[in-house]
Design a protein around this motif. Structure first.
Motif, short mmCIF file in Angstrom:
data_model
loop_
_atom_site.label_atom_id
_atom_site.label_comp_id
_atom_site.label_asym_id
_atom_site.label_seq_id
_atom_site.Cartn_x
_atom_site.Cartn_y
_atom_site.Cartn_z
N GLU A 1 71.42 77.19 53.13
CA GLU A 1 71.18 77.05 54.56
C GLU A 1 70.28 78.16 55.10
O GLU A 1 69.41 77.93 55.94
N ARG A 2 70.49 79.38 54.60
CA ARG A 2 69.67 80.50 55.09
C ARG A 2 68.20 80.31 54.73
O ARG A 2 67.31 80.69 55.50
N ASP A 3 67.94 79.71 53.55
CA ASP A 3 66.55 79.45 53.16
C ASP A 3 65.91 78.41 54.07
O ASP A 3 64.73 78.53 54.43
N LEU A 4 66.68 77.40 54.45
CA LEU A 4 66.14 76.37 55.34
C LEU A 4 65.81 76.96 56.71
O LEU A 4 64.79 76.60 57.32
N ILE A 5 66.68 77.85 57.19
CA ILE A 5 66.43 78.47 58.49
C ILE A 5 65.15 79.30 58.46
O ILE A 5 64.33 79.26 59.39
N GLN A 6 64.96 80.04 57.38
CA GLN A 6 63.75 80.85 57.25
C GLN A 6 62.51 79.97 57.07
O GLN A 6 61.46 80.23 57.65
N ALA A 7 62.66 78.93 56.25
CA ALA A 7 61.51 78.06 55.97
C ALA A 7 61.06 77.31 57.21
O ALA A 7 59.86 77.04 57.38
N ARG A 8 62.00 76.99 58.08
CA ARG A 8 61.67 76.23 59.28
C ARG A 8 60.70 77.00 60.18
O ARG A 8 59.93 76.40 60.93
N ARG A 9 60.74 78.32 60.09
CA ARG A 9 59.82 79.13 60.89
C ARG A 9 58.38 78.97 60.43
O ARG A 9 57.44 79.23 61.18
N ALA A 10 58.21 78.57 59.17
CA ALA A 10 56.86 78.39 58.62
C ALA A 10 56.45 76.91 58.61
O ALA A 10 55.53 76.53 57.89
N LYS A 11 57.12 76.10 59.39
CA LYS A 11 56.85 74.66 59.44
C LYS A 11 55.37 74.38 59.69
O LYS A 11 54.75 74.96 60.57
N GLU A 12 54.82 73.46 58.89
CA GLU A 12 53.42 73.05 59.05
C GLU A 12 53.40 71.79 59.91
O GLU A 12 53.62 70.67 59.43
N THR A 13 53.15 71.99 61.18
CA THR A 13 53.34 70.93 62.17
C THR A 13 52.46 69.71 61.93
O THR A 13 52.92 68.57 61.99
N LYS A 14 51.19 69.94 61.66
CA LYS A 14 50.26 68.81 61.51
C LYS A 14 50.62 67.93 60.32
O LYS A 14 50.74 66.70 60.48
N PRO A 15 50.79 68.48 59.12
CA PRO A 15 51.20 67.63 58.00
C PRO A 15 52.55 66.94 58.25
O PRO A 15 52.75 65.80 57.82
N PHE A 16 53.44 67.63 58.95
CA PHE A 16 54.75 67.03 59.23
C PHE A 16 54.60 65.80 60.12
O PHE A 16 55.18 64.75 59.86
N LYS A 17 53.80 65.93 61.17
CA LYS A 17 53.61 64.79 62.08
C LYS A 17 52.90 63.64 61.39
O LYS A 17 53.26 62.47 61.56
N LEU A 18 51.88 63.97 60.59
CA LEU A 18 51.15 62.92 59.89
C LEU A 18 52.03 62.22 58.86
O LEU A 18 51.98 60.99 58.72
N SER A 19 52.84 62.98 58.14
CA SER A 19 53.72 62.36 57.15
C SER A 19 54.82 61.54 57.83
O SER A 19 55.28 60.54 57.27
N THR A 20 55.21 61.95 59.03
CA THR A 20 56.17 61.14 59.79
C THR A 20 55.54 59.80 60.16
O THR A 20 56.18 58.75 60.05
N GLY A 21 54.29 59.84 60.59
CA GLY A 21 53.58 58.59 60.88
C GLY A 21 53.43 57.72 59.65
O GLY A 21 53.59 56.49 59.70
N LEU A 22 53.13 58.35 58.51
CA LEU A 22 53.00 57.60 57.26
C LEU A 22 54.33 56.98 56.85
O LEU A 22 54.36 55.85 56.34
N MET A 23 55.40 57.69 57.09
CA MET A 23 56.73 57.17 56.79
C MET A 23 57.00 55.89 57.59
O MET A 23 57.46 54.87 57.04
N HIS A 24 56.71 55.92 58.88
CA HIS A 24 56.93 54.74 59.71
C HIS A 24 56.01 53.59 59.31
O HIS A 24 56.42 52.42 59.30
N PHE A 25 54.78 53.92 58.98
CA PHE A 25 53.82 52.89 58.57
C PHE A 25 54.27 52.24 57.27
O PHE A 25 54.22 51.01 57.10
#
Length: 382
Positions: free
Chosen positions: A213-237
Motif C-alpha cells: 500500500e505504501r508503494d501505491l501511495i508513493q507511486a500515485r504522486r508520479a501519476k502520468e495523467t495523459k497516458p492514464f486518460k488515453l488508456s481509459t478511453g482505449l479501455m472504454h472503446f
C-alpha cells in the motif's frame, strides 16, 4: 559521601533517545493476506477466462438452448438415466430451435449440445463456490485488508447477477411458435459484457494487491495523467468493440459476409435497414451489425496507435513496455479478425479471436494501471 562538584564543572545531560522508525506500518495487521488474496483472485481469473471460452464454444455449437429450465441447485446434477435423458430431450423438442432447425437430431446428438451447456452452467457454479469459500475464509480469519471487503463483495454480487442475466439471455430463445432460433443478441452482449467487467475488476484488484500500500501511495504522486486518460478511453472503446463482437456472434453475422475489405463487393452492405422497425437492424441485421463491428475495429486500431505513441513516451520502462504490448496484441487482433471474416468464422479461429480480446482487455488495464501507479525506474528508465 558524594563528591562535591566544582563550580565550573561541565554537567552532561543525556540526550533523549529518538524512537526507531518502524517501516511497513501501513501494511501491517489485516494487510498480511494480500498475497493469499491475490492468489485467490488469480484462480478466479483463470476460471472466468475458462468460462468465457466455454461460453464461446457453447454459442458457436448452438448448444445454449439445450437446457430449457433454470434450476440453480438441482440443475447441478446431469441426467443419470436413459429416462432422464429422454425427458430433457422431450423438453428441448418443444422449442422453436428444435422444430425449425434441429428436428433431425437424435438423442445422441442432443447429448453433445447438452453437455456443453451443462458444463457452462456448472462452471458458473464452481466460480460462485470458489468466490464464497475464499471470501468467507479471509473474512472469518480477519485477513482482508482495510477497505477491501466491499471490493471483494462486489465480485460476488456481480457473479450472482451474471447467473441471473445468463438465464434472462437463455429465456429469450426458449420459445415456442415465435420463430426464435437463438437467444436475443443484445442479451448475449449484456452477458458477455458483464463477464469482461468482472474480469476487469479481478485484474485491477490483483494489480493493486501485487504492491504494498505504501508503494501505491508513493507511486500515485508520479501519476502520468495523459497516458492514464488515453488508456481509459482505449479501455472504454475496447469494451464497446467487445459488445459489438457479441452482437455479431449472437446472429452469426460473421458468416454472412466473407470478403474483405468490401462486403459482398460493397462498401456498405445491401439491405442494411430492411428490418422493421428500423432500430432492430442495429441488433438483428447481419450486414449492419458486421459493418459496425468492422468500422469500430478500424477506429479502435487508429486510436490505439495514438495511445501507443503517447504511452511509449513514458519516463518509466515498464509503462512503455505495457503500451508496446497493447499495440502488439491490438495489431494481431485486427489481423486475426480479418482472417475470421475471410474463413467465415470457423469455431477454432473464432475462439482464438475471443481469447485475444480477453488478452487485449487485460493488457489495456495493465497499461492504465502503470500509468496511474508507475514503477520507479533508474536513470536510464529501465
Amino acid at each position: 559521601m558524594a563528591e562535591k562538584r566544582k563550580l565550573f564543572e561541565e554537567v552532561t545531560i543525556p540526550e533523549p533517545q529518538k524512537p526507531v522508525a518502524q517501516t511497513g506500518v501501513i501494511d501491517r495487521g489485516r494487510g498480511g493476506a494480500r498475497t493469499a488474496i491475490r492468489i485467490w483472485l488469480f484462480v478466479l481469473f483463470a476460471l472466468v477466462f475458462l468460462m468465457i471460452a466455454v461460453g464461446g464454444m457453447t454459442r458457436l455449437t448452438d448448444s445454449g438452448l439445450s437446457i430449457t429450465e433454470w434450476r440453480p441447485i438441482t440443475g447441478s446434477v446431469p441426467p443419470l438415466s436413459e429416462a432422464d435423458w429422454q425427458s430433457e430431450f422431450d423438453k428441448y423438442k418443444q422449442i422453436d430451435e428444435f422444430q425449425l432447425q434441429n428436428s433431425w437430431m437424435q438423442l445422441s446428438d442432443f447429448k453433445v449440445i447438452y453437455w456443453w451447456e451443462w458444463g457452462h452452467r456448472q462452471l458458473g457454479r464452481v466460480i460462485g463456490l470458489v468466490w464464497a469459500v475464499g471470501f468467507l475464509w479471509f473474512l472469518l480469519r480477519r485477513q482482508i485488508p482495510v477497505g477491501w471487503t466491499p471490493r471483494l463483495l462486489l465480485l460476488g454480487a456481480l457473479g450472482g447477477a451474471q447467473g441471473a442475466i445468463g438465464w434472462w439471455m437463455v429465456a429469450s430463445g426458449v420459445t415456442s411458435g415465435e420463430g426464435m432460433l437463438d437467444v436475443k443478441s443484445y442479451r448475449l452482449a449484456t452477458h458477455l459484457g458483464l463477464a469482461f467487467v468482472i474480469l476487469g475488476f479481478i485484474t485491477w484488484y490483483a494489480l493493486m494487491l501485487g504492491r504494498p500500500e505504501r508503494d501505491l501511495i508513493q507511486a500515485r504522486r508520479a501519476k502520468e495523467t495523459k497516458p492514464f486518460k488515453l488508456s481509459t478511453g482505449l479501455m472504454h472503446f475496447a469494451f464497446l468493440q467487445i459488445l459489438l463482437g457479441a452482437l455479431v456472434a449472437g446472429i452469426d453475422a460473421g458468416r454472412y459476409f466473407v470478403d474483405w475489405p468490401l462486403m459482398q463487393g460493397q462498401v456498405f452492405p445491401r439491405d442494411a435497414f430492411n428490418i422493421e422497425p428500423t432500430w432492430r437492424n442495429f441488433f438483428e441485421n447481419p450486414g449492419l451489425v458486421q459493418f459496425m463491428h468492422r468500422v469500430s475495429g478500424y477506429l479502435l486500431f487508429v486510436f490505439g496507435i495514438v495511445v501507443w505513441l503517447r504511452g511509449r513516451g513514458s519516463a518509466h520502462g515498464k509503462t512503455r513496455f505495457a503500451f508496446n504490448a497493447v499495440m502488439a496484441v491490438l495489431t494481431l487482433q485486427v489481423i486475426w479478425g480479418i482472417m475470421t471474416v475471410l474463413y467465415a468464422a470457423p469455431v477454432h479461429i473464432a475462439l482464438v479471436h475471443q481469447a485475444l480480446a480477453v488478452i487485449l482487455w487485460v493488457l489495456i488495464l495493465r497499461a492504465r494501471f502503470l500509468s496511474a501507479y508507475p514503477i520507479a525506474t533508474g536513470i536510464r528508465g529501465t
